[in-house]
Scaffold this active site. Structure first.
Site, mmCIF file in Angstrom:
data_model
loop_
_atom_site.group_PDB
_atom_site.id
_atom_site.type_symbol
_atom_site.label_atom_id
_atom_site.label_comp_id
_atom_site.label_asym_id
_atom_site.label_seq_id
_atom_site.Cartn_x
_atom_site.Cartn_y
_atom_site.Cartn_z
ATOM 1 N N CYS B 115 -44.519 95.156 31.750
ATOM 2 C CA CYS B 115 -43.856 95.357 32.298
ATOM 3 C C CYS B 115 -43.470 96.589 32.945
ATOM 4 O O CYS B 115 -44.120 97.293 32.850
ATOM 5 C CB CYS B 115 -43.711 95.797 30.958
ATOM 6 S SG CYS B 115 -41.586 96.942 30.452
ATOM 7 N N CYS B 118 -40.932 99.901 31.290
ATOM 8 C CA CYS B 118 -41.805 100.804 30.293
ATOM 9 C C CYS B 118 -42.120 100.303 29.601
ATOM 10 O O CYS B 118 -44.121 100.044 30.272
ATOM 11 C CB CYS B 118 -40.722 100.999 29.432
ATOM 12 S SG CYS B 118 -39.726 99.539 28.483
ATOM 13 N N SER B 119 -42.675 99.379 28.244
ATOM 14 C CA SER B 119 -43.805 98.512 27.712
ATOM 15 C C SER B 119 -43.723 98.119 27.017
ATOM 16 O O SER B 119 -44.347 97.727 26.370
ATOM 17 C CB SER B 119 -44.661 99.849 26.997
ATOM 18 O OG SER B 119 -43.430 100.780 26.208
ATOM 19 N N CYS B 120 -42.253 96.582 27.606
ATOM 20 C CA CYS B 120 -42.791 95.676 26.417
ATOM 21 C C CYS B 120 -43.317 94.463 26.273
ATOM 22 O O CYS B 120 -44.146 94.212 27.335
ATOM 23 C CB CYS B 120 -41.513 94.804 27.305
ATOM 24 S SG CYS B 120 -39.433 95.679 27.216
#
Lengths: 116, 216
Positions: B115, B118-120
């Site tokens: 991602c 961000c941090s999906c």
């Protein structure tokens, strides 16, 4: 194999040797973010955009590329989105933080800490 | 002030402050109490979430999905076509898997998930994302230099194998279906699940073996 069997295999905490969270507040911050997305205070896309922005700023400021920096960004994003999408503003957050700090300092060690 | 007293005062001061949570922890407590007071979150939901993601929800769920796909061709076909429904069948449908696509590794294709924003991450079947997945170094380099990143994970991809990088978003997340290890024909679904590593479902691991690995 049922979902119950999978659950019974081994505890997740030992996965890959890493603790899932370094500190409890990190878990609580993520839990609140997920909960507020489910409650539709803000959307998952708004969360991702705002968190992405916070991470970008942290990297540009030269913050260490660590899990701690990541969760500080999570917290900043949460505070920002709550302020933008609810009646809770920055002033209320600062005031309540101070209340908690005073509660900790005035509670004898070992006693449960409660707000007055 | 005599030296002893000064030392004692310092010790008392340090002791007092050692019980004071960090600034971040205090801010989280403040936010939680404000949200609870306004009826915007239920503290029991937060406690249950923290307990579930610390103790229970993790990559074992993803490993179960992969093992089922390896064991049952019909399930695999369904998983590739409609991952949310196929995952729901195993009882794991969560918010983060509502829009999920499964990408399959083959002899000629290797899939890697990142991602960049961000941090999906499909956390309801893989648990909370590992620290490296959230790091700027991985997010920025996985697209630019996937083979270099993979090499740092100890995964050397032959030049003949195409590396496909999938950039997750809040709307669409990915799960890699790794190749079934050679020599695993006689293994049960439970045993197969034990061979799947978390990283193989993100793509930072490739060649699983019938003897080692797995989520411990």
């Amino acid at each position: 194999m049922t979902a119950q069997d999978v659950k019974a295999l081994r505890p997740l905490a030992s996965t890959d040797g890493d603790p899932v969270f370094d500190e409890p507040w990190q878990a609580q911050a993520l839990a609140m973010a997920d909960s507020l997305v489910q409650n539709e205070m803000f959307g998952a896309d708004a969360w991702a955009d705002a968190l992405g922005q916070a991470l970008k700023l942290a990297a540009a400021s030269g913050d260490a590329d660590t899990q701690d920096t990541y969760y500080v960004c999570v917290l900043l994003t949460l505070e920002k989105l709550v302020a933008n999408h609810s009646v809770i503003d920055q002033k209320a957050m600062i005031g309540k933080r101070k209340d908690w700090e005073e509660a900790y300092l005035s509670t004898p060690h070992g006693q449960p800490v409660r707000l007055k | 002030m005599p030296e002893y007293d000064a030392k004692k005062v310092t010790e008392i001061h340090q002791h007092l402050h050692s019980h004071l949570p960090s600034d971040s922890a205090l801010r989280v407590k403040a936010l939680e109490s404000l949200l609870v007071d306004k009826g915007l979150i239920d503290p029991r939901t937060i406690d249950a979430w923290v307990e579930a993601y610390t103790e229970e929800i993790g990559p074992k769920r993803g490993a179960h999905v992969i093992a089922r796909a390896w064991s049952d061709p019909n399930y695999k076909q369904w998983l590739m076509k409609d991952a949310p429904a196929a995952i729901d069948k195993l009882g794991y449908l969560g918010n983060a898997t509502a829009h999920l696509k499964v990408v399959e590794n083959t002899d000629s294709i290797h899939n890697l998930v990142v991602c960049t924003l961000c941090s999906c991450y499909p956390f309801s079947i893989l648990g909370v994302a590992p620290a490296w997945y959230k790091a700027a170094a991985y997010r920025s380099r996985a697209v630019r230099d996937p083979r270099g990143v993979l090499a740092e994970f100890g995964v050397v991809i032959d030049d003949k194998i195409e590396v496909r990088v999938w950039d997750s978003t809040a709307e669409l997340r990915y799960l890699v279906l790794p190749q079934r290890p050679a020599g695993s024909d006689d293994l049960s679904e439970g045993e197969l699940a034990g061979l799947v590593t978390r990283n193989s479902m993100i793509g930072t691991d490739r060649d699983l073996t019938a003897k080692t690995g797995g989520i411990s």
